[in-house]
Design a protein around this motif. Structure first.
Motif, mmCIF file in Angstrom:
data_model
loop_
_atom_site.group_PDB
_atom_site.id
_atom_site.type_symbol
_atom_site.label_atom_id
_atom_site.label_comp_id
_atom_site.label_asym_id
_atom_site.label_seq_id
_atom_site.Cartn_x
_atom_site.Cartn_y
_atom_site.Cartn_z
ATOM 1 N N ASP A 42 30.215 22.142 91.352
ATOM 2 C CA ASP A 42 29.372 22.519 90.213
ATOM 3 C C ASP A 42 30.209 22.596 88.936
ATOM 4 O O ASP A 42 29.783 22.143 87.868
ATOM 5 C CB ASP A 42 28.708 23.873 90.471
ATOM 6 C CG ASP A 42 27.438 23.770 91.291
ATOM 7 O OD1 ASP A 42 26.832 22.678 91.329
ATOM 8 O OD2 ASP A 42 27.042 24.791 91.900
ATOM 9 N N ASN A 43 31.389 23.187 89.055
ATOM 10 C CA ASN A 43 32.244 23.348 87.885
ATOM 11 C C ASN A 43 32.634 22.002 87.297
ATOM 12 O O ASN A 43 32.670 21.839 86.072
ATOM 13 C CB ASN A 43 33.487 24.149 88.256
ATOM 14 C CG ASN A 43 34.467 24.267 87.101
ATOM 15 O OD1 ASN A 43 35.471 23.578 87.066
ATOM 16 N ND2 ASN A 43 34.163 25.137 86.144
ATOM 17 N N ARG A 44 32.916 21.042 88.140
ATOM 18 C CA ARG A 44 33.282 19.711 87.645
ATOM 19 C C ARG A 44 32.114 19.099 86.867
ATOM 20 O O ARG A 44 32.307 18.547 85.774
ATOM 21 C CB ARG A 44 33.676 18.812 88.820
ATOM 22 C CG ARG A 44 34.056 17.399 88.385
ATOM 23 C CD ARG A 44 34.492 16.545 89.570
ATOM 24 N NE ARG A 44 34.790 15.187 89.123
ATOM 25 C CZ ARG A 44 35.945 14.811 88.574
ATOM 26 N NH1 ARG A 44 36.907 15.698 88.406
ATOM 27 N NH2 ARG A 44 36.134 13.561 88.195
ATOM 28 N N THR A 45 30.913 19.207 87.424
ATOM 29 C CA THR A 45 29.730 18.675 86.746
ATOM 30 C C THR A 45 29.537 19.344 85.396
ATOM 31 O O THR A 45 29.224 18.687 84.390
ATOM 32 C CB THR A 45 28.485 18.888 87.626
ATOM 33 O OG1 THR A 45 28.645 18.192 88.865
ATOM 34 C CG2 THR A 45 27.226 18.386 86.933
ATOM 35 N N ILE A 46 29.733 20.660 85.359
ATOM 36 C CA ILE A 46 29.535 21.419 84.126
ATOM 37 C C ILE A 46 30.578 21.049 83.079
ATOM 38 O O ILE A 46 30.253 20.824 81.905
ATOM 39 C CB ILE A 46 29.557 22.924 84.435
ATOM 40 C CG1 ILE A 46 28.284 23.316 85.192
ATOM 41 C CG2 ILE A 46 29.711 23.762 83.165
ATOM 42 C CD1 ILE A 46 28.305 24.718 85.775
ATOM 43 N N VAL A 191 40.105 42.046 101.862
ATOM 44 C CA VAL A 191 40.609 41.196 100.784
ATOM 45 C C VAL A 191 39.681 40.013 100.560
ATOM 46 O O VAL A 191 39.448 39.596 99.406
ATOM 47 C CB VAL A 191 42.044 40.734 101.104
ATOM 48 C CG1 VAL A 191 42.465 39.597 100.183
ATOM 49 C CG2 VAL A 191 43.008 41.900 100.947
ATOM 50 N N GLU A 192 39.126 39.468 101.640
ATOM 51 C CA GLU A 192 38.213 38.340 101.475
ATOM 52 C C GLU A 192 36.988 38.741 100.656
ATOM 53 O O GLU A 192 36.465 37.934 99.873
ATOM 54 C CB GLU A 192 37.783 37.789 102.833
ATOM 55 C CG GLU A 192 37.005 36.487 102.716
ATOM 56 C CD GLU A 192 36.901 35.752 104.044
ATOM 57 O OE1 GLU A 192 36.762 34.521 104.013
ATOM 58 O OE2 GLU A 192 36.950 36.409 105.103
ATOM 59 N N VAL A 193 36.529 39.954 100.793
ATOM 60 C CA VAL A 193 35.410 40.438 99.986
ATOM 61 C C VAL A 193 35.771 40.384 98.495
ATOM 62 O O VAL A 193 34.961 39.972 97.652
ATOM 63 C CB VAL A 193 35.020 41.869 100.395
ATOM 64 C CG1 VAL A 193 34.051 42.479 99.387
ATOM 65 C CG2 VAL A 193 34.384 41.878 101.782
ATOM 66 N N ILE A 194 36.992 40.797 98.158
ATOM 67 C CA ILE A 194 37.431 40.766 96.754
ATOM 68 C C ILE A 194 37.478 39.332 96.244
ATOM 69 O O ILE A 194 37.003 39.022 95.139
ATOM 70 C CB ILE A 194 38.808 41.440 96.613
ATOM 71 C CG1 ILE A 194 38.724 42.911 97.031
ATOM 72 C CG2 ILE A 194 39.322 41.326 95.181
ATOM 73 C CD1 ILE A 194 40.070 43.621 97.083
ATOM 74 N N VAL A 195 38.034 38.442 97.047
ATOM 75 C CA VAL A 195 38.167 37.043 96.652
ATOM 76 C C VAL A 195 36.788 36.412 96.457
ATOM 77 O O VAL A 195 36.541 35.700 95.463
ATOM 78 C CB VAL A 195 38.977 36.271 97.708
ATOM 79 C CG1 VAL A 195 38.964 34.772 97.411
ATOM 80 C CG2 VAL A 195 40.418 36.786 97.760
ATOM 81 N N VAL A 196 35.882 36.661 97.381
ATOM 82 C CA VAL A 196 34.533 36.104 97.278
ATOM 83 C C VAL A 196 33.802 36.677 96.072
ATOM 84 O O VAL A 196 33.048 35.969 95.391
ATOM 85 C CB VAL A 196 33.746 36.359 98.579
ATOM 86 C CG1 VAL A 196 32.262 36.040 98.405
ATOM 87 C CG2 VAL A 196 34.334 35.534 99.728
ATOM 88 N N THR A 197 34.034 37.954 95.762
ATOM 89 C CA THR A 197 33.413 38.555 94.580
ATOM 90 C C THR A 197 33.831 37.809 93.317
ATOM 91 O O THR A 197 32.999 37.504 92.452
ATOM 92 C CB THR A 197 33.794 40.041 94.458
ATOM 93 O OG1 THR A 197 33.344 40.751 95.615
ATOM 94 C CG2 THR A 197 33.161 40.670 93.221
ATOM 95 N N LEU A 198 35.114 37.495 93.212
ATOM 96 C CA LEU A 198 35.582 36.761 92.040
ATOM 97 C C LEU A 198 34.976 35.369 91.989
ATOM 98 O O LEU A 198 34.495 34.919 90.935
ATOM 99 C CB LEU A 198 37.112 36.658 92.054
ATOM 100 C CG LEU A 198 37.713 35.855 90.889
ATOM 101 C CD1 LEU A 198 37.402 36.520 89.555
ATOM 102 C CD2 LEU A 198 39.214 35.678 91.066
ATOM 103 N N GLU A 199 34.979 34.660 93.104
ATOM 104 C CA GLU A 199 34.445 33.301 93.140
ATOM 105 C C GLU A 199 32.968 33.289 92.737
ATOM 106 O O GLU A 199 32.544 32.453 91.931
ATOM 107 C CB GLU A 199 34.621 32.720 94.539
ATOM 108 C CG GLU A 199 34.208 31.260 94.650
ATOM 109 C CD GLU A 199 34.482 30.721 96.040
ATOM 110 O OE1 GLU A 199 35.208 29.725 96.156
ATOM 111 O OE2 GLU A 199 33.953 31.305 97.016
ATOM 112 N N HIS A 203 31.381 31.534 89.386
ATOM 113 C CA HIS A 203 30.407 30.472 89.622
ATOM 114 C C HIS A 203 29.069 30.804 88.961
ATOM 115 O O HIS A 203 28.478 29.957 88.270
ATOM 116 C CB HIS A 203 30.234 30.284 91.137
ATOM 117 C CG HIS A 203 29.351 29.130 91.504
ATOM 118 N ND1 HIS A 203 28.491 29.170 92.578
ATOM 119 C CD2 HIS A 203 29.177 27.910 90.941
ATOM 120 C CE1 HIS A 203 27.838 28.037 92.671
ATOM 121 N NE2 HIS A 203 28.233 27.240 91.689
ATOM 122 N N GLU A 204 28.587 32.011 89.167
ATOM 123 C CA GLU A 204 27.296 32.399 88.591
ATOM 124 C C GLU A 204 27.340 32.371 87.067
ATOM 125 O O GLU A 204 26.385 31.939 86.413
ATOM 126 C CB GLU A 204 26.886 33.784 89.090
ATOM 127 C CG GLU A 204 26.491 33.811 90.565
ATOM 128 C CD GLU A 204 26.207 35.220 91.068
ATOM 129 O OE1 GLU A 204 25.964 36.112 90.219
ATOM 130 O OE2 GLU A 204 26.222 35.428 92.296
#
Length: 420
Positions: A42-46, A191-199, A203-204
């Motif tokens: 998505d980021n590439r398209t944007i 830690v994965e929760v923190i990483v996913v929160t940032l991603e 993205h949003e």
């Protein structure tokens, strides 16, 4: 302590090819086709979409601008947008790298912090900076792999700000508090929760801003291309509209811009100077102001009008699109606090606007000491989740870039998701 200056042109903080290789090595399964695009796709398209708009709108304001070329005219908001989108993409890339490291560490834990950093393919100055942060996180109670994963999540940011020990300690403390608050049974789960929160947050925000402002620009450019006869600001204000925009309000904002574009300081608190105005109307006004800039009698007047148009668009971007993403009304149960995470990362934020580098640390160190306490570093006294902290930092970035307009046209190479 060497603080990077806002006009320095330096290479990226990390080597994308090196980390790309590390991500591929960490991937434990072959990439598979997905029905929906990944955040990086998505980021590439944007980013590509913003580049197209930047040149199309830039060519209207400066008819000498050619696709792929440069202009010495003050950049409009859409010239900044590809770089900001690329920054978000780099953050998502680092989050993806951290997630794949976590997946690998679940299968084979690292033998030591040095082993973990080796597995990530880190070397040089960046390795030393992330090692320092990892050691502080370990002191906060994180396991070696959890600390390494959280540190590499910051690898696309201005990790040079961690040279200030006060910033290093505050950042580790805040990330440690987020770790303690995160749901999950194991250190890697938390830690994965923190990483996913940032991603998710990046993205949003990327999607929300592009859908609204990028979509509005595309509607405007299509309307303009289909129109017959000369395009004037008056025609924009009477003939072009957006859903929920009120053209009488757009006229009010446009008139205000013309009267105050050369004020010093330039007006930027739109809620105070244009109270009650629907912010979709502000976008219509911005396009009319850009058209007025095209017709300006002098370069100084043109540049002043462009800056006013930029403030209109940026206010809409940050107030109405970014803020609800950064501080949502309810926090998902599978995330940590987005506001808390953004505050922890604020001292490390940076964007390369072409060859002009902006860092939040530059902005913070240029302001009066907020709390007067020598034990706290200025960058740690702000939060990107706070609207005015973010807004004033963005205005600082605009002013830095206005001094070197042609350099913003060195467009980024949009990222490709190696695992999508």
């Amino acid at each position: 302590m060497a603080i990077p200056t806002r006009t320095d042109a330096r290479p990226p903080v990390f080597s994308l090819p090196a980390l790309l290789g590390a991500a591929l090595l960490l991937c434990t399964t072959a990439a598979h086709a997905q029905s929906a695009p990944t955040p990086l796709e998505d980021n590439r398209t944007i980013t590509l979409g913003y580049i197209d708009i930047a040149y199309e709108l830039g060519g209207i304001i400066d008819p000498t601008l050619q696709p792929g070329g440069t202009s010495n005219v003050r950049p409009n908001w859409f010239t900044f947008a590809p770089h900001a989108s690329q920054t978000g993409g780099m953050g998502m890339y680092s989050a993806a790298l951290a997630r794949h490291f976590i997946a690998a560490a679940r299968l084979q834990p690292s033998l030591s912090l040095s082993n973990a950093l080796d597995r990530l393919g880190l070397s040089g100055v960046l390795r030393g900076q992330l090692q320092d942060l990892s050691l502080q996180l370990i002191a906060q109670g994180l396991s070696t792999d959890a600390a390494a994963a959280l540190s590499v999540m910051t690898s696309s940011l201005n990790t040079g700000a961690l040279v200030d020990v006060r910033t290093l300690l505050a950042t580790a403390s805040r990330l440690g508090a987020l770790y303690a608050s995160a749901p999950g049974l194991s250190p890697l789960d938390k830690v994965e929760v923190i990483v996913v929160t940032l991603e998710r947050t990046l993205h949003e925000g990327n999607l929300a801003i592009f859908s609204d402002i990028g979509g509005s620009a595309r509607l405007y450019l299509d309307w303009r291309a289909a129109a017959t006869g000369p395009i004037t600001p008056a025609r924009v204000l009477t003939e072009f509209t957006l859903v929920d925009a009120i053209n009488a309000q757009a006229q009010t904002a446009y008139t205000y811009a013309l009267a105050h574009a050369e004020d010093s300081p330039r007006p930027n608190r739109m809620d105070l100077v244009l109270p009650g105005l629907h912010w979709k109307s502000l976008l219509v006004a911005a396009f009319a102001v850009y058209e007025e800039a095209r017709l300006a009698p002098t370069p100084a007047r043109r540049d002043a009008l462009i800056a006013m148009g930029n403030n209109f668009v940026a206010w809409r971007e940050q107030r109405d699109q970014a803020q609800p993403v950064f501080t949502p009304p309810g926090s998902p149960t599978d995330e940590v606090s987005r506001a808390g995470l953004l505050q922890a990362l604020t001292p490390l934020l940076m964007t390369n606007f072409g060859t002009v580098r902006w860092t939040y640390a530059d902005y913070a160190y240029a302001q009066p000491d907020r709390d007067g306490n020598p034990l706290t570093s200025p960058p740690t006294e702000y939060s990107w989740a706070d609207f005015l902290d973010r807004w004033n930092g963005i205005l600082f970035a605009f002013d830095a870039s206005y001094a070197r307009p042609s350099e913003l046209w060195v467009m980024p190479e949009p990222l490709t998701d190696p695992l999508g």
